[in-house]
Enzyme design. Sequence first.
Site: not given
Ligand code: GLY
Ligand code: MN
Ligand code: MN
Length: 441
Positions: A242, A349, A36, A383, A404
Amino acid sequence: MSNTEFSSRRNQLLQSMQANSICLIPAADLVTRSRDTEYSFRQDSYFQYLCGFPEPQAWLVLSNRADFPNGLSVLFCLNKDPVAEIWHGRRYGPKQAKQDFQMDMTYVLDDLEEKLIELIDGHDNLYFAQGHNSAADEIVFSIMQSLRQAPKQSKLAPNNTLDVRSMLDEMRLIKSDAEINIMRQAANISVDAHKRAMQFSKAGINEYHLEAEIHHEFAMQGAKNPAYGTIVGGGNNACILHYTENNQVLNAGELVLIDAGCELQGYAADITRTFPVSGQFSEAQAALYQLVLDAQLAAFEWIKPENTIKQATDVAVKTITQGLLDLGILQGKLEENIEQQTYRQYFMHGLGHWLGLDVHDVGIYKIEGQDRPLKAGMVLTIEPGIYISPEANVEEKWKGIGIRIEDNLVVTKSGYENLTHGAPKTISHIETLMQTTLKDS
Ligand code: GLY
Ligand code: MN
Ligand code: MN
């Protein structure tokens, strides 16, 4: 966002579609969280982009059939219902929606299948994002079957079904001035949230306390929701890309990585800052931090029209690899390390991504196999990071450091504007800001 902008987006789409086409865009639906109760509603980004109607379950239908020379915009939405509205909240209803969202026609959702059959009949092409929303897929499939099986009632199903996403993604990739203004505001709010977290940080508090400070600042400045799950990772947790548990105690001597951005009118900010829990970098932390910052600033130099993200990535990778060699974390020759991608143990990444209504926004990164050139109006994150796992085969002092630094850049005619420049990121700026509040440690 003004109705004029929504309507000009719809016109642009209608003009890009082949002649005699109809396009169906479903809104998002509510998602159950537990019995609910539902997750906080978020509108589907394509639907939001084209009309801004804020309710679940609605459908937008667009046609460029010859008898609608200015295009046709139709909205299906939930009917007014006093009882349902007492339980679940206010609804526009078709009459108010037609007026407020400047639709040519509006219908109640109950009539969706019947009216869609009438509306689709006779178009040559159907534009739809198949696979994007499974409930909508079923509805469209059933309507198409009804049309195909109804030749005796002289109804005709479109011969072609085309994916509308590629067209919408290209439109969404280049932001208008109005979109950039909203993203600038989202960035400013998120900058203040990161500053607040730096000022509230101290040993002994929990990661979720900093998360709360961030979300507090978002809300107090008019952004009810974060754009994505906020990451607050202290110590080793910063090495989990993550990480969203955000439930560990922050310790003196450790760094904390915060990746957080608010959502404003559907648009995301996406900032990462990494800073010492108690306000002062150790020598090892400072060395790695400066390296990430140098890589980011070197990448910024490449952000201008006609350059590519690949060029910015190459320079960031070169900076990081040379730095890791200088610090003795990598060994050997620069070229060989780059060739063998040894840096990927520590920077695993990509350099960044498009940013917009979705935090990882739409838009292809390659065109016919070639890296796509940047254009004014694109918004992207830069980033770089270095994450040294506690298990890495390196000197003890480097282990468990995760860093980062992430900013949001708009490509301009001559270069870029950094929307998030206000969030402190030099070592001295961070340390100075963090001295402005009383610390327990
Ligand atoms: N916050 C997700 C990224 O930096 O890609
Ligand atoms: Mn990002
Ligand atoms: Mn991010």
